[in-house]
Design a protein around this motif. Structure first.
Motif, short mmCIF file in Angstrom:
data_model
loop_
_atom_site.label_atom_id
_atom_site.label_comp_id
_atom_site.label_asym_id
_atom_site.label_seq_id
_atom_site.Cartn_x
_atom_site.Cartn_y
_atom_site.Cartn_z
N ASP A 546 -16.44 0.44 36.45
CA ASP A 546 -15.43 -0.11 37.37
C ASP A 546 -14.09 -0.34 36.69
N ASP A 547 -14.11 -0.59 35.37
CA ASP A 547 -12.87 -0.82 34.63
C ASP A 547 -13.00 -0.17 33.25
N PRO A 548 -12.83 1.17 33.18
CA PRO A 548 -13.11 1.90 31.94
C PRO A 548 -12.09 1.68 30.82
N ASP A 549 -11.02 0.93 31.08
CA ASP A 549 -10.03 0.69 30.03
C ASP A 549 -10.51 -0.34 29.00
N ARG A 550 -11.58 -1.07 29.33
CA ARG A 550 -12.10 -2.09 28.41
C ARG A 550 -13.08 -1.48 27.41
#
Length: 624
Positions: A546-550
């Motif tokens: 859902d939030d691949p930048d982390r």
């Protein structure tokens, strides 16, 4: 049309395959641009080109290129922040990519092929807009190989290393829009000998080649990364090249339907011969339809267009004859007309219909001198389009008198095919003078382990079950699995996560495609290092998707998925048991199953199930 199983030996079926597989290299074949695909919305600039065929060294023009050039189109290209001058054809190509060449030599070993002494890059004329240069660069790397099938050996004639074409994005008012992200990705083309004698053998041969390609661990996976072309002919038919079979499972149906199409075209030829059929001259029949109720025809006339017709003497009943599922001889005529911009054709085997009346059909027949045993085909469009389209219908009708035309066809999703262009000839190839020849050296190229051998090794070395071992070996994540195991990650954990957990998440509509190898390796490393319990893997992967930048560690902290220590786990277990004291006293260890689920829910993936189970059993025994 009912499905018929033919005696393929009696028909003289001959088939061969051309397999096109993208290689998973860091950079493109003739430049240093990355090989990742982009979204069209990411484009930073566009430019346009018009392409025309060029003559070979002998001054010849390729027939396929000439026909393609008859369609006047503007080609628009989408460029990105990663697009270079080589891709735009504003700079000469660089030298052949070494990584791509090494992978191609590995494939040659698996196919038991003999590398050439010197690989010369050639230009293959392509003017459909799929390359900014007007040609595709291709180099022969190896010859004379062989694979085995249950119906005998199939020879491998050649193995070529090529540049992938640009990706077709959309049709535009003036032509076609292409994206340059795919252009130049290294691609191998494997051509078999015409040794295939049945649809089933064609499928088996394609599956065998696909397995060998994946065994390298260096080919791209996913939709569009591998394409199969099939060459099919029967004794009384002709060689037909079918392009762009996307799904391996469609190959046997494609061969089966092409055989049926050629059988029907031969039968039509014979019946037309008995009728002494001929093709007439095109005529303008616009006056017949001045007051028509047909929306298609009236729309053309309102735009100042014309209705062109051709009488097909002795063709009555044959134009509407089905030659493949939901495709008729008239569909073939229509395919040719569409190449010149027309929307399609009408013919008397299907009229009256589409707003055309009985009276108009009678007037049409009278206008072109057609009797009841004849057919008439018409095209309604802008006058230049209608004239060019009806000439194309004339040419295709004349070949119907001869039987099966040699041609290149495109594969449809339903296993049928459509006309694309004539077969290309030798005139489309000439040397590339901007890239120096290379001398392939297979001596230092290791022979890859076959996927079948990997399955056995995974069972023996890693103690994986047969089913899981096969899933991993043949799956998309096989290279990552091997990388993880080499890094010391438990093989069962890696295999079950990459094959089972990701599949479950995908079924739950989690955007698994957002997960990179870095994400997956990082999550598995956290489990191996004790920073994440097994039970938290799915939740952490879902959070990362859902939030691949982390990073995995950041996502775990934000989701509260870090591993709880033994004291914290024991405290949670005691709380659960105390809340259910009466149940524990009454049921003893039989209460374990229900309380275990409650404990795991309270810990929300923060603790390993084995630890929770051990502490819960201990607490129940103490209180019971």
């Amino acid at each position: 049309m009912t499905e018929t199983e033919y005696d393929y030996d009696a028909l003289g079926l001959v088939a061969g395959l051309e397999i096109h597989q993208q290689l998973d290299t860091a950079t493109k074949l003739f430049c240093q641009c990355p090989t990742e695909l982009r979204e069209p919305e990411e484009a930073t600039r566009t430019f346009t080109r018009y392409l025309h065929p060029t003559r070979s060294e002998l001054g010849e023009l390729d027939a396929a290129a000439v026909e393609e050039s008859k369609v006047d189109r503007e080609f628009e290209y989408l460029g990105y922040d990663s697009t270079c001058l080589v891709e735009e054809d504003d700079e000469p190509p660089h030298e052949l990519d070494e990584e791509a060449l090494e992978t191609t030599l590995e494939i040659a070993q698996l196919l038991e092929m003999r590398p050439v002494d010197q690989a010369q890059v050639m230009r293959k004329i392509v003017v459909d807009g799929s390359n900014t240069t007007g040609f595709q660069r291709s180099s022969l790397i190896a010859t004379d190989g062989e694979i085995e099938t249950s119906d005998g050996a199939v020879g491998i004639e050649d193995l070529l290393l090529e540049e992938e074409s640009a990706q077709r994005v959309a049709e535009t008012e003036s032509g076609v829009r292409y994206s340059l992200d795919r252009l130049g990705i290294p691609l191998v083309e494997i051509g078999t000998s015409p040794d295939i004698r049945s649809p089933e053998q064609a499928l088996e041969a394609a599956e065998r080649i696909g397995m060998l390609l994946r065994s390298t661990g260096k080919v791209k996976r996913g939709l569009g990364t591998i394409r199969q072309d099939v060459n099919v002919s029967i004794e009384e038919g002709a060689r037909v090249e079918i392009k762009g079979v996307q799904s391996l499972d469609d190959i046997d149906d494609i061969v089966r339907n092409e055989v049926a199409r050629q059988v029907e075209l031969v039968a039509i030829r014979d019946e037309l011969g008995e009728q002494e059929a001929t093709v007439g001259e095109p005529e303008d029949v616009t006056d017949v339809f001045v007051d028509t109720d047909s929306g298609v025809i009236q729309g053309a006339l309102n735009s100042g267009g014309s209705v062109m017709a051709v009488p097909l003497y002795g063709f009555d009943g044959q134009v509407g004859r089905e030659i493949a599922p939901d495709r008729r001889l008239g569909t073939e005529f229509s395919d040719h007309a569409k190449r010149h911009g027309a929307g399609g054709i009408f013919h008397t085997d299907e009229l009256p219909a589409y707003g055309v009346t009985d009276e108009e059909v009678a007037d049409l027949r009278e206008a072109v001198g057609a009797d009841p045993e004849d057919a008439v085909a018409i095209v309604a469009d802008e006058t230049p389009v209608a004239e060019a389209a009806i000439e194309a219908v004339v040419e295709r009708a004349e070949t119907a008198l001869e039987g099966v035309p040699e041609e290149t066809r495109g594969a449809n999703d339903d296993g049928t095919t459509r006309y694309l262009r004539p077969l290309p000839g030798a005139a489309r190839m000439y040397p590339e003078t901007d890239v120096p020849p290379v001398e392939p050296d297979p001596s230092e190229v290791p022979e890859p382990e076959l996927l079948t051998e990997k399955v056995e090794r995974y069972q023996d070395e890693y103690d994986l079950g047969a089913g899981l071992a096969e899933q991993v070996a043949y799956g998309t994540y096989m290279p990552l699995f091997e990388e993880c195991v080499a890094d010391g990650i438990d093989p069962t954990l890696a295999a079950s996560t990459l094959e089972s957990t990701l599949t479950e998440l995908r079924r739950d509509d989690v955007p698994v495609a957002n997960l990179t190898d870095r994400h997956l390796n990082g999550v598995l490393r956290m489990v191996e290092d004790g920073d994440l319990p097994n039970e938290g893997v799915g939740d952490l992967l879902a959070a990362l998707a859902d939030d691949p930048d982390r990073t995995p560690a950041e996502a775990a902290d934000e989701a509260g998925l870090g591993g709880a220590d033994e004291d914290a786990v024991r405290e949670t277990v005691v709380e659960v048991v105390e809340r259910n004291e009466s149940q524990v006293q009454a049921e003893g260890m039989q209460a374990f199953s229900g309380l275990m689920g409650e404990c795991m829910g309270a810990l929300r993936g923060k603790a390993d199930g084995d630890l929770v189970s051990e502490l819960l059993r201990e607490e129940i025994q103490n209180r019971a």
